[in-house]
Design an enzyme around this catalytic site. Structure first.
Site, PDB file in Angstrom:
ATOM      1  CG  ASP A 512      53.301  50.874  24.299  1.00 30.61           C
ATOM      2  OD1 ASP A 512      52.166  50.987  23.810  1.00 30.61           O
ATOM      3  OD2 ASP A 512      53.682  49.873  24.940  1.00 30.61           O
ATOM      4  CG  ASP A 514      57.176  52.562  26.613  1.00 34.94           C
ATOM      5  OD1 ASP A 514      57.380  52.354  25.394  1.00 34.94           O
ATOM      6  OD2 ASP A 514      56.763  51.688  27.393  1.00 34.94           O
ATOM      7  CG  ASP A 516      60.485  48.341  26.131  1.00 39.33           C
ATOM      8  OD1 ASP A 516      61.729  48.414  25.953  1.00 39.33           O
ATOM      9  OD2 ASP A 516      59.942  47.626  26.985  1.00 39.33           O
TER      10      ASP A 516
END
Ligand code: 0RA
Length: 646
Positions: A512, A514, A516
């Site tokens: 992802d 992002d 994380d």
């Protein structure tokens, strides 16, 4: 010699010089390795090396390195200044000889402390040949001299342009974009990392690094000053700043008076990784060589002798191996060799046999003294060695499990792997995908001919904090090994990596976009860095870049990878487009994922490469270690991976 003969000699020699310079332009890779990003930066290192040599000879203490507004680079020192008087044999100034003749660098000064070699040390004339424009300015004996060049050819004889109190040499060059076709843009991070490294390797010198291409909010240039009084000792503290030491001091020695100058510093920490960086004449010897061999033998011999005498090994049921003495060890070895022989695939392996014994002896003496004076530390080190030996036995068993599965052939592949049909590894790629659901989408979206998918469940193990046998027992990591067809360990070297059966030449990490996701890619990268370094070094590891936004209006749609692209796309659609921010790969359908991130014709992959192993080690230990503040600071300051050059 009559005027006539001298003139003839001059032109004969200058033709020879010209031929040398032409050769550099025809075969630049023979001189600087390659004409890509790496070769481009080598130009700077070559010029800086000359100033470092002047400093090592005790003639200067300050070096300035500047990326100028126009993208050229200036290197300036406060040394004696390159001589400008007539070079008898060549009939031109010594400066012109140094600048325009291949292999002339510094040779006329036999007493100078000059030990450059390897990729560097080819001479500043090579930089000149590969620059559209270069200018040398010499501040010497009260006068300022100047000479300019185009693609290595002097535009006029050295001229005096003024008077000065200063001493030193200033070199400004503009790389030739017909040679460096990929790019002529210098990277701040790459140059800054090298200047930091040089300041640690050459204590006492001050290196100021400035980038004039941009100004910050306060209207100031980005600039750093590197200076180290303690050299390698300080370098170790910098590298290991995010690890917990088990001994009270950095153990170090500096024998710069010896026949072969040797400097060593080491520390033991609570981690399970071995981290040894070795240098010859300031060049990082990635592939090791005789100095590393000497270091290892000195370390093993001395620690073993001490451990045997201490009685601490009495109850041990198995032999201690060389590896066991190096778990949790961070060390730097720097030697100066006047005629280095470089071997190996990347010519970064020292071959000089005469180096082994002096290094081994110096390391032995240094350690013996330390162990005698610090009996508590000595005990802690030996206990650590014993633990390492025990863990090695456990790891061997776990590894053999992985191996057995791999050798079993097709049936041994992990169940979660969706393999591709193509058999030629050079054409195959595997996506390591965060999470089972995104893995499912990728599986639908891929081209199954050449793209395989291996979904990884959640966060993979942080190998920075785990013992080796835990790493090999971990299911996700075992899956990576088996899927890639990579094995570890041979009869001679328990950590040797075998890439011969590598099943995919592109290993693509897809997470992802992002925080994380970037944490997970960092975990995977850390694993590769610690356990499959060669995979990165050989250019097999990539990071996929999924888009951040979908900008849509009517039947028009565009993807955007950053805010600028998003706004531009919005403008193109008249300003009132619908903007969807992708929170994760899971929000894309199979077609979107293919279009943006997996289709070789459209996707952008970032190849992971390691410019400086030491710098990468420092970054990983910081990102994955226990200390939270430096990690937060790094993440806030940098786009992820900024310093590992992904
Ligand atoms: C040889 C002789 C002398 C100076 C240098 C080399 C020299 C080379 C470079 C390259 C970059 N900076 C440099 N600074 C000095 C002069 C010897 C003398 O003055 O006696």
């Amino acid at each position: 010699m009559s005027e006539e003969i001298k003139k003839n000699n001059y032109s004969a020699d200058s033709i020879q010089a010209l031929e040398g310079m032409e050769h550099v332009r025809m075969r630049p890779s023979m001189y600087i390795g390659d004409v890509g990003v790496r070769g481009l930066h080598h130009l700077v290192y070559e010029v800086v090396d000359n100033s470092i040599d002047e400093a090592m000879g005790g003639h200067c203490d300050t070096i300035g390195v500047t990326i100028n507004e126009d993208g050229s680079v200036t290197v300036e020192d406060n040394g004696r200044g390159i001589p400008v008087d007539l070079h008898k044999k060549e009939g031109v100034s010594a400066l012109e000889v140094v600048m325009t003749k291949i292999g002339a660098g510094g040779k006329f000064d036999k007493d100078s402390y000059k030990v450059s070699g390897g990729l560097h040390g080819v001479g500043v004339s090579v930089v000149n040949a590969l620059s559209v424009h270069m200018k040398s300015t010499v501040f010497r004996e009260g006068k300022i001299y100047e000479q300019e060049y185009e693609r290595g050819k002097a535009l006029y004889p050295v001229k005096q342009i003024g008077e000065t109190e200063k001493r030193g040499t200033r070199q400004t060059f503009f790389p030739d974009d017909t040679i460096f076709q990929q790019t002529t843009e210098f990277s701040y991070d790459t140059l800054s990392a090298r200047m930091r490294e040089l300041s640690f390797l050459n204590k006492g010198i001050t290196i100021t690094f400035t980038d004039k291409r941009e100004v910050d909010d306060k209207g100031e240039f980005r600039s750093e000053v590197f200076h180290s009084d303690e050299g390698l000792k300080e370098y170790i503290r910098y590298l290991d700043g995010n690890r917990e030491p088990i001994v009270s001091h950095v153990i170090s020695m500096d024998n710069d008076k010896g026949e072969i100058p040797v400097e060593v510093a080491l520390i033991y920490n609570t981690s399970y990784t071995e981290n040894i960086f070795s240098y010859v004449n300031n060049i990082n010897t990635h592939e090791g060589g005789t100095h590393l061999q000497g270091f290892r033998s000195g370390l093993t011999r001395t620690l073993k002798k001490y451990a045997d005498a201490s009685g601490l090994l009495d109850k041990l049921k198995f032999e201690i191996a060389g590896d066991d003495f190096r778990e949790g060890l961070t060390a730097i070895i720097s030697v100066k060799v006047s005629e280095p022989q470089f071997e190996g695939q990347t010519k970064t392996k020292l071959g000089n046999r005469e180096v082994v014994s002096p290094v081994s002896q110096a390391v032995g003496e240094m350690l013996e003294n330390y162990l005698e004076e610090n009996p508590n530390d000595a005990k802690l080190i030996i206990q650590k060695v014993i633990l390492a030996a025990q863990a090695r036995h456990a790891a061997k068993k776990a590894r053999e499990m992985v191996q057995r599965k791999t050798v079993m052939g097709g049936g041994g592949l992990p169940g979660k792997l969706s393999d591709c049909s193509e058999q030629d590894p050079a054409r195959c790629e595997v996506y390591l995908v965060e999470g089972d659901s995104a893995g499912g989408t990728a599986k639908q979206g891929r081209d199954r001919n050449f793209q395989a998918i291996l979904p990884l469940r959640g966060k993979i193990l942080n190998v920075e904090k785990a013992m080796h046998h835990k790493v090999f027992e971990n299911e996700e990591i075992r899956n990576i090994f088996t899927a890639l067809g990579v094995t570890v360990g041979t009869a001679e070297d328990s950590k040797a990596l075998n890439l011969e059966k590598l099943r995919y030449h592109k290993v693509i990490i897809m997470c992802d976009a992002d925080v994380d996701g970037s944490h997970i890619s960092t975990l995977i990268l850390t694993f590769f860095f610690r356990f499959m370094k060669e995979l990165i070094e050989e250019g097999h590891v990539y990071i996929a870049a999924p888009p951040l936004y979908l900008v849509k209006k009517g039947n028009k749609k565009e993807y955007a990878w950053n805010d600028v692209q998003r706004d531009q796309a919005n403008e193109r659609m008249g300003g009132s487009a619908n903007i969807q921010r992708y929170k994760g790969l899971g929000e894309m359908n199979a077609e979107q994922l293919w279009e943006t991130t997996m289709d070789p014709n459209f996707r952008t992959l970032r190849q992971v490469n390691i410019e400086s192993l030491a710098e990468a080690d420092q970054v990983f230990s910081m990102l994955m270690g226990d200390e939270v503040p430096p990690r937060r600071e790094f993440i806030e300051k940098n786009a992820v991976y900024a310093n590992i050059d992904a």
